[in-house]
Every structure is written in structure tokens, then in C-alpha cells.
Design an enzyme around this catalytic site. Structure first.
Site, PDB file in Angstrom:
ATOM      1  N   ARG A 146     -20.239  -5.773 -30.920  1.00  0.00           N
ATOM      2  CA  ARG A 146     -19.486  -6.017 -32.156  1.00  0.00           C
ATOM      3  C   ARG A 146     -18.684  -4.791 -32.547  1.00  0.00           C
ATOM      4  O   ARG A 146     -17.524  -4.875 -32.913  1.00  0.00           O
ATOM      5  CB  ARG A 146     -20.441  -6.394 -33.299  1.00  0.00           C
ATOM      6  N   HIS A 158     -22.977 -15.218 -32.174  1.00  0.00           N
ATOM      7  CA  HIS A 158     -23.576 -15.502 -30.864  1.00  0.00           C
ATOM      8  C   HIS A 158     -22.810 -16.636 -30.168  1.00  0.00           C
ATOM      9  O   HIS A 158     -22.557 -16.577 -28.971  1.00  0.00           O
ATOM     10  CB  HIS A 158     -25.047 -15.931 -31.029  1.00  0.00           C
ATOM     11  N   SER A 178     -27.973 -11.469 -37.675  1.00  0.00           N
ATOM     12  CA  SER A 178     -28.983 -12.433 -38.126  1.00  0.00           C
ATOM     13  C   SER A 178     -29.685 -11.917 -39.379  1.00  0.00           C
ATOM     14  O   SER A 178     -29.945 -12.691 -40.317  1.00  0.00           O
ATOM     15  CB  SER A 178     -30.008 -12.673 -37.013  1.00  0.00           C
ATOM     16  N   LYS A 215     -39.171  -6.453 -33.829  1.00  0.00           N
ATOM     17  CA  LYS A 215     -38.790  -7.469 -34.829  1.00  0.00           C
ATOM     18  C   LYS A 215     -39.897  -8.473 -35.096  1.00  0.00           C
ATOM     19  O   LYS A 215     -40.624  -8.862 -34.179  1.00  0.00           O
ATOM     20  CB  LYS A 215     -37.545  -8.218 -34.350  1.00  0.00           C
TER      21      LYS A 215
HETATM   22  N1  COA Z   1     -22.598 -11.880 -33.453  1.00  0.00           N
HETATM   23  C1  COA Z   1     -23.399 -11.704 -34.496  1.00  0.00           C
HETATM   24  N2  COA Z   1     -24.526 -10.994 -34.470  1.00  0.00           N
HETATM   25  C2  COA Z   1     -24.846 -10.454 -33.311  1.00  0.00           C
HETATM   26  C3  COA Z   1     -24.061 -10.580 -32.177  1.00  0.00           C
HETATM   27  C4  COA Z   1     -22.893 -11.338 -32.291  1.00  0.00           C
HETATM   28  N3  COA Z   1     -22.087 -11.542 -31.253  1.00  0.00           N
HETATM   29  N4  COA Z   1     -24.639  -9.918 -31.183  1.00  0.00           N
HETATM   30  C5  COA Z   1     -25.749  -9.371 -31.675  1.00  0.00           C
HETATM   31  N5  COA Z   1     -25.865  -9.695 -32.966  1.00  0.00           N
HETATM   32  C6  COA Z   1     -26.901  -9.271 -33.868  1.00  0.00           C
HETATM   33  C7  COA Z   1     -28.102 -10.138 -33.823  1.00  0.00           C
HETATM   34  O1  COA Z   1     -28.015 -11.171 -34.750  1.00  0.00           O
HETATM   35  C8  COA Z   1     -29.175  -9.141 -34.150  1.00  0.00           C
HETATM   36  O2  COA Z   1     -29.253  -9.003 -35.533  1.00  0.00           O
HETATM   37  P1  COA Z   1     -30.604  -8.529 -36.218  1.00  0.00           P
HETATM   38  O3  COA Z   1     -30.899  -7.155 -35.674  1.00  0.00           O
HETATM   39  O4  COA Z   1     -30.237  -8.534 -37.635  1.00  0.00           O
HETATM   40  O5  COA Z   1     -31.660  -9.519 -35.838  1.00  0.00           O
HETATM   41  C9  COA Z   1     -28.668  -7.830 -33.564  1.00  0.00           C
HETATM   42  O6  COA Z   1     -27.295  -7.991 -33.460  1.00  0.00           O
HETATM   43  C10 COA Z   1     -29.154  -7.528 -32.196  1.00  0.00           C
HETATM   44  O7  COA Z   1     -29.642  -8.707 -31.683  1.00  0.00           O
HETATM   45  P2  COA Z   1     -29.700  -9.311 -30.291  1.00  0.00           P
HETATM   46  O8  COA Z   1     -28.441  -9.241 -29.569  1.00  0.00           O
HETATM   47  O9  COA Z   1     -30.292 -10.657 -30.457  1.00  0.00           O
HETATM   48  O10 COA Z   1     -30.634  -8.310 -29.622  1.00  0.00           O
HETATM   49  P3  COA Z   1     -32.077  -8.084 -29.969  1.00  0.00           P
HETATM   50  O11 COA Z   1     -32.244  -6.649 -30.248  1.00  0.00           O
HETATM   51  O12 COA Z   1     -32.641  -8.983 -30.959  1.00  0.00           O
HETATM   52  O13 COA Z   1     -32.636  -8.539 -28.568  1.00  0.00           O
HETATM   53  C11 COA Z   1     -33.532  -8.326 -26.458  1.00  0.00           C
HETATM   54  C12 COA Z   1     -32.899  -7.616 -27.617  1.00  0.00           C
HETATM   55  C13 COA Z   1     -34.470  -9.449 -26.897  1.00  0.00           C
HETATM   56  C14 COA Z   1     -32.459  -8.912 -25.564  1.00  0.00           C
HETATM   57  C15 COA Z   1     -34.281  -7.225 -25.717  1.00  0.00           C
HETATM   58  O14 COA Z   1     -35.227  -6.656 -26.607  1.00  0.00           O
HETATM   59  C16 COA Z   1     -34.979  -7.748 -24.495  1.00  0.00           C
HETATM   60  O15 COA Z   1     -34.352  -7.873 -23.465  1.00  0.00           O
HETATM   61  N6  COA Z   1     -36.282  -8.060 -24.665  1.00  0.00           N
HETATM   62  C17 COA Z   1     -37.108  -8.582 -23.585  1.00  0.00           C
HETATM   63  C18 COA Z   1     -37.944  -7.452 -22.995  1.00  0.00           C
HETATM   64  C19 COA Z   1     -37.035  -6.607 -22.171  1.00  0.00           C
HETATM   65  O16 COA Z   1     -36.584  -7.004 -21.108  1.00  0.00           O
HETATM   66  N7  COA Z   1     -36.760  -5.401 -22.686  1.00  0.00           N
HETATM   67  C20 COA Z   1     -35.774  -4.534 -22.073  1.00  0.00           C
HETATM   68  C21 COA Z   1     -36.346  -3.517 -21.188  1.00  0.00           C
HETATM   69  S1  COA Z   1     -37.565  -2.510 -21.937  1.00  0.00           S
END
Ligand code: COA
Length: 175
Positions: A107, A33, A145, A57
Site C-alpha cells: 500500500r 484485498h 482490516s 494478531k
Molecule cells: N488493502 C487493504 N488492506 C491491506 C492490504 C490491501 N491491499 N494489504 C494488506 N492490508 C492490511 C490488512 O488488512 C492487515 O491489516 P491489519 O494489520 O489491520 O489486520 C495488514 O495490512 C497486513 O495484513 P495482511 O496482508 O493480511 O498480512 P498479515 O500480517 O495479517 O498476514 C501472514 C501475514 C499471515 C501472511 C504471515 O504472517 C504468514 O505468512 N503467516 C503464516 C506463517 C508463516 O509462513 N510465516 C512467515 C515465515 S516466519
């Protein structure tokens, strides 16, 4: 105005993309990140890291813990990186704060499907907010993560994959 094939015009709304949101669950923030944020700072003047809710999650760290672990990474960034949270839609947060760009990191090809759907859903909800994809550095393409939490839970060494204060926080959680 939001039709894909429409050419930019001099009257195009100017919510100039000086600021971008970088949303995620950040449970916890990883060096991957941080790599995306570092790259984003080449493009945007300011990045707001938004701890948001992914309904699928159940985080290990509380919202407050996740925000403070992120804040700790950016003490010396002179306001170029801010941390906030929302329990609502990211696009609503963007509109409320007059921000027109959302950063997402890619990624590997496996991320594409999910990110494509998320970006299109966000575009459907608010067409004037654009998603900008940045490619993660090669050294981080295999980390997530969950992977880091799994390793830390089993007392694996996660040093170099997360900032040292996050490593300590993981040790405390699993002690
Ligand atoms: N390096 C390392 N890991 C990374 C990464 C990077 N550059 N980019 C993403 N990841 C990993 C994260 O650690 C995470 O791992 P995990 O699944 O083991 O926890 C995974 O990839 C995806 O994570 P992240 O990028 O944090 O996305 P997320 O799925 O957790 O988050 C939200 C998604 C929160 C942004 C999304 O659900 C959201 O926008 N929620 C708010 C409500 C909304 O607006 N929804 C959309 C319309 S319905």
C-alpha cells in the site's frame, strides 16, 4: 539454482507460475484485498487465497467466518479464485501444492519493511518460492482490516471499504 545472479537456463525448474498464493489474516477481507486479487488475476490463471496465522494478531472473526466471507466474494469466478487455510508456514503450503509464487500487496512505503522481511524469511525457508508484489490501487492505500474494525466497532460507516456482506457481518459482530 537459487543464487540471485544465476541466469535462467532451459533446465530451470518449470513449476510455471500459473497459480499464486495470496496469504493473509483477512480479518476481515477488504476492498483493498479484493483489488490485489483482481490485479493478480491479470497475471496468474488462478489465485488461492490462504487464510493464515499471524501469531501477533487475535482475530475478531473465526477462521471459518473469514474463509466464508472470502468465498462469498468469489462465487462467480469459475474456480479462478479458491479459498483455503493453513495453520503452518505459507512456504510449506506452497511446496505441498507445488506452487511457486506468493502474492503480497503493497500500500505504501510503510508496508515495505515488514514485507521485505517476510519475503526474505520465506526465501530463506524455501528458495524456490518467489514473492510477487502488487501495488494496491490509490483508493485503498489508507485502509486496513484493523482500521475498518475500529470504525465499525464505533458504528462508523464502512460502506464502500468492504463488500456489503462483510459490512453486514461487522454490524452483527458489534451489535
Ligand atoms: N488493502 C487493504 N488492506 C491491506 C492490504 C490491501 N491491499 N494489504 C494488506 N492490508 C492490511 C490488512 O488488512 C492487515 O491489516 P491489519 O494489520 O489491520 O489486520 C495488514 O495490512 C497486513 O495484513 P495482511 O496482508 O493480511 O498480512 P498479515 O500480517 O495479517 O498476514 C501472514 C501475514 C499471515 C501472511 C504471515 O504472517 C504468514 O505468512 N503467516 C503464516 C506463517 C508463516 O509462513 N510465516 C512467515 C515465515 S516466519
Amino acid at each position: 539454482m537459487d543464487k540471485l545472479n544465476q541466469q535462467p537456463s532451459p533446465n530451470f525448474p518449470s513449476r510455471a507460475a500459473r497459480i499464486a498464493l495470496y496469504p493473509g489474516t483477512f480479518d476481515p477481507i477488504t476492498n483493498g484485498h479484493l483489488d490485489i486479487i483482481r490485479r493478480g488475476l491479470y497475471v496468474f490463471e488462478k489465485i488461492m487465497v490462504i487464510v493464515a496465522v499471524n501469531v501477533t494478531k487475535t482475530p475478531l472473526f473465526t477462521l471459518e467466518e473469514r474463509c466464508s466471507l472470502i468465498q462469498e466474494c468469489f462465487r462467480d469466478f469459475n474456480d479462478r479464485v479458491e479459498v483455503d487455510y493453513t495453520s503452518g508456514l505459507i512456504v510449506d503450503y506452497a511446496v505441498e501444492h507445488n506452487i511457486s509464487a506468493i502474492i503480497r500487496g503493497l500500500r505504501a512505503i510503510s508496508d515495505f519493511d515488514y514485507e521485505f522481511q517476510l519475503a526474505l524469511m520465506n526465501r530463506k525457508l524455501v528458495p524456490s518460492v518467489e514473492t510477487v508484489f502488487l501495488m494496491t490501487g490509490f483508493e485503498w492505500i489508507y485502509i486496513s482490516s484493523s482500521g475498518i474494525k475500529n470504525a465499525a466497532r464505533l458504528k462508523g460507516n464502512v460502506s464502500g471499504l468492504v463488500p456489503s456482506h462483510v459490512e453486514e457481518a461487522l454490524k452483527r459482530k458489534f451489535s
